[in-house]
Design a protein around this motif. Structure first.
Motif, mmCIF file in Angstrom:
data_model
loop_
_atom_site.group_PDB
_atom_site.id
_atom_site.type_symbol
_atom_site.label_atom_id
_atom_site.label_comp_id
_atom_site.label_asym_id
_atom_site.label_seq_id
_atom_site.Cartn_x
_atom_site.Cartn_y
_atom_site.Cartn_z
ATOM 1 N N ASP A 130 48.360 46.962 76.936
ATOM 2 C CA ASP A 130 46.979 46.576 76.561
ATOM 3 C C ASP A 130 46.021 47.685 76.997
ATOM 4 O OD1 ASP A 130 45.940 44.411 79.358
ATOM 5 O OD2 ASP A 130 47.228 46.206 79.312
ATOM 6 N N ASP A 166 44.962 52.667 82.880
ATOM 7 C CA ASP A 166 46.212 52.898 83.612
ATOM 8 C C ASP A 166 47.424 52.802 82.694
ATOM 9 O OD1 ASP A 166 45.407 50.175 83.485
ATOM 10 O OD2 ASP A 166 46.837 49.652 85.033
ATOM 11 N N ASP A 167 47.318 51.984 81.635
ATOM 12 C CA ASP A 167 48.381 51.962 80.621
ATOM 13 C C ASP A 167 48.576 53.364 80.034
ATOM 14 O OD1 ASP A 167 46.762 49.328 80.590
ATOM 15 O OD2 ASP A 167 48.585 48.732 79.545
ATOM 16 N N ASN A 188 43.428 43.435 78.599
ATOM 17 C CA ASN A 188 42.225 44.141 79.098
ATOM 18 C C ASN A 188 41.064 43.998 78.129
ATOM 19 O OD1 ASN A 188 43.170 45.279 81.522
ATOM 20 N ND2 ASN A 188 44.260 46.877 80.380
ATOM 21 N N HIS A 203 37.655 48.067 82.476
ATOM 22 C CA HIS A 203 38.079 48.979 81.401
ATOM 23 C C HIS A 203 36.996 49.218 80.355
ATOM 24 C CE1 HIS A 203 42.239 49.050 82.883
ATOM 25 N NE2 HIS A 203 42.060 47.769 83.156
ATOM 26 N N LEU A 210 53.370 46.283 80.522
ATOM 27 C CA LEU A 210 52.214 46.766 81.294
ATOM 28 C C LEU A 210 50.978 45.903 81.027
ATOM 29 C CD1 LEU A 210 52.631 50.569 80.531
ATOM 30 C CD2 LEU A 210 53.648 49.254 82.395
ATOM 31 N N MET A 258 54.631 45.626 85.359
ATOM 32 C CA MET A 258 53.560 45.620 86.354
ATOM 33 C C MET A 258 52.971 44.233 86.317
ATOM 34 S SD MET A 258 50.192 45.508 87.164
ATOM 35 C CE MET A 258 50.209 45.093 88.918
ATOM 36 N N ASN A 288 44.055 39.981 92.375
ATOM 37 C CA ASN A 288 42.906 40.818 91.943
ATOM 38 C C ASN A 288 42.075 40.120 90.869
ATOM 39 O OD1 ASN A 288 44.645 41.031 89.763
ATOM 40 N ND2 ASN A 288 44.429 43.260 89.527
ATOM 41 N N GLU A 332 47.522 38.085 90.115
ATOM 42 C CA GLU A 332 47.275 39.396 89.506
ATOM 43 C C GLU A 332 46.975 39.181 88.029
ATOM 44 O OE1 GLU A 332 49.636 40.733 87.208
ATOM 45 O OE2 GLU A 332 48.247 42.370 86.848
ATOM 46 N N PHE A 333 46.160 40.040 87.422
ATOM 47 C CA PHE A 333 45.623 39.805 86.086
ATOM 48 C C PHE A 333 46.692 39.581 85.014
ATOM 49 C CE2 PHE A 333 42.870 39.871 82.553
ATOM 50 C CZ PHE A 333 43.467 40.661 81.576
ATOM 51 N N ASN A 334 47.696 40.460 84.914
ATOM 52 C CA ASN A 334 48.667 40.342 83.812
ATOM 53 C C ASN A 334 49.368 38.980 83.807
ATOM 54 O OD1 ASN A 334 48.159 42.886 82.781
ATOM 55 N ND2 ASN A 334 49.823 43.858 83.925
ATOM 56 N N LEU A 392 50.951 44.018 92.817
ATOM 57 C CA LEU A 392 49.774 44.784 93.241
ATOM 58 C C LEU A 392 50.046 45.674 94.452
ATOM 59 C CD1 LEU A 392 46.915 42.110 93.009
ATOM 60 C CD2 LEU A 392 47.348 44.009 91.428
ATOM 61 N N PHE A 427 47.843 51.145 88.320
ATOM 62 C CA PHE A 427 48.816 50.040 88.344
ATOM 63 C C PHE A 427 50.026 50.293 87.435
ATOM 64 C CE2 PHE A 427 46.308 47.312 90.952
ATOM 65 C CZ PHE A 427 44.989 47.552 90.625
ATOM 66 N N ASP A 428 49.742 50.546 86.154
ATOM 67 C CA ASP A 428 50.832 50.587 85.169
ATOM 68 C C ASP A 428 51.727 51.803 85.305
ATOM 69 O OD1 ASP A 428 48.722 49.104 82.604
ATOM 70 O OD2 ASP A 428 49.966 48.188 84.154
HETATM 71 O O1 RIB Z 1 46.311 43.942 87.368
HETATM 72 C C1 RIB Z 1 46.528 45.220 86.804
HETATM 73 C C2 RIB Z 1 46.912 45.096 85.372
HETATM 74 O O2 RIB Z 1 45.819 44.527 84.656
HETATM 75 C C3 RIB Z 1 47.192 46.446 84.691
HETATM 76 O O3 RIB Z 1 48.176 46.297 83.701
HETATM 77 C C4 RIB Z 1 45.876 46.793 84.064
HETATM 78 O O4 RIB Z 1 46.039 47.599 82.874
HETATM 79 C C5 RIB Z 1 45.346 45.446 83.688
HETATM 80 O O5 RIB Z 1 45.910 45.093 82.444
#
Ligand code: RIB
Ligand code: CA
Length: 305
Positions: free
Chosen positions: A9, A13-14, A39, A81, A122, A148, A156, A162-164, A187, A235-236
């Motif tokens: 996405d 960092d991707d 994202n 982002h 990712l 990731m 976070n 964690e977001f993903n 994370l 991260f990714d």
């Molecule tokens: O938490 C980090 C993840 O969330 C990473 O993949 C970043 O790109 C966001 O998607």
């Protein structure tokens, strides 16, 4: 040599992870990109990877995936982002277009032809959750998912998640319960293998790819600067570095469960150490991680003159 599909996405960092993979064609054969809402919206993240392909003049097939999670609603992250999902670089286009079949359809087709593919995830796991709901038999053809996601101590996006994983916890649970070998970069290991803000200054130099990475970091590092941090996680990047040099990381095996409810706990990953299908990366050799990343960008500057 690993044949990999990157589920993504982009996402600053991707892109840095994808660049690092591109710099190692003898170790990683990058078959395709499958995009997913995370994202930013599906259209925005798909346009971002297509713009990068235009910028580098490369042609790796891009398949559009799911535009919303299995149960929840989309929750893009402009603070991290930007509105475009990749604020910073001013890239035209895209001229290139995504393939006509969906990412899930592509996964079904490619996994029936190719054996033992590695999926590098990712982003939120909506594509893989949807695929496993529709065609659970494909899991026999997946060698490993390296992703990731997740958190061992604190989150976070809420107190613990964690977001993903949080963006689509139902999809994550389907993957973790599928029996597929999953290696997770939570994370904590991403911060352990992170970049010092002063190290990002190295990209302020001649070089097509260095300029792109500088522009990405100029936006991406604002989050850390605003919080007074002297480093940040890319991260990714960690799943790609793990595939390139496993011994940079310490790891444990066990089972991972995902909580689906609760304001502070939705998307929380619970890791119980045991003999199991899941591997969790615990710590990283930061200098070793950064050497691979920096050398990769140096190499791409040479290649994409
Ligand atoms: O938490 C980090 C993840 O969330 C990473 O993949 C970043 O790109 C966001 O998607
Ligand atoms: Ca991502």
């Amino acid at each position: 040599m690993r044949k990999i599909i990157v589920d993504t996405d982009p996402g600053h960092d991707d892109i840095m992870a994808i660049l690092t993979a591109l710099a190692h064609p003898n170790e990683l054969e990058l078959l395709s990109f499958c995009t997913v809402a995370g994202n930013q919206t599906l259209d925005k993240v798909t346009n971002n990877i297509l713009k990068i392909e235009d910028y580098l003049d490369i042609d790796i097939p891009v398949f559009k995936g799911c535009d919303h999670p299995l149960v929840k609603q989309n929750q893009p992250q402009p603070a991290a982002h930007g509105e475009s999902g990749m604020d910073g670089p001013l890239l035209p286009g895209p001229v290139r277009k995504a393939e006509t079949i969906s990412a899930v359809e592509y996964y079904k087709q490619v996994l029936s032809k190719e054996d033992k593919l590695t999926i590098v995830a990712l982003a939120p796991l909506t594509n893989l959750g949807t695929l496993l709901k529709q065609a659970p038999e494909v899991r026999e053809h997946i060698e490993e998912v390296v992703l990731m996601g997740g958190a061992l101590q604190g989150g976070n996006i809420n107190k613990y998640a964690e977001f993903n994983i949080w963006h689509d916890p139902e999809a994550a649970k389907i993957l973790f319960d599928s029996g597929i070998k999953v290696t997770v970069a939570p994370l904590e290991v991403c911060y352990a293998g992170g970049i010092l803000l002063k190290e990002t200054e190295r990209f302020d130099r001649e070089g097509k790819v260095s300029k792109l990475v500088k522009d990405l970091f100029d936006f991406y590092c604002r989050y850390a600067i605003d919080r007074g941090w002297d480093s940040t996680a890319v991260f990714d990047l960690i799943p790609i570095l793990y595939l390139l040099k496993e011994d940079l990381f310490t790891k444990k095996t066990g089972h991972i469960d995902v909580l689906l409810d609760g304001e502070d706990t939705q998307g929380q990953t619970l890791f119980s150490e045991c003999e199991g299908a899941h591997t969790v990366l615990i710590d990283a050799d930061r200098e070793g991680c950064m050497k691979i990343f920096f050398d990769a960008i140096d190499g791409l500057d040479e290649r994409f003159r």
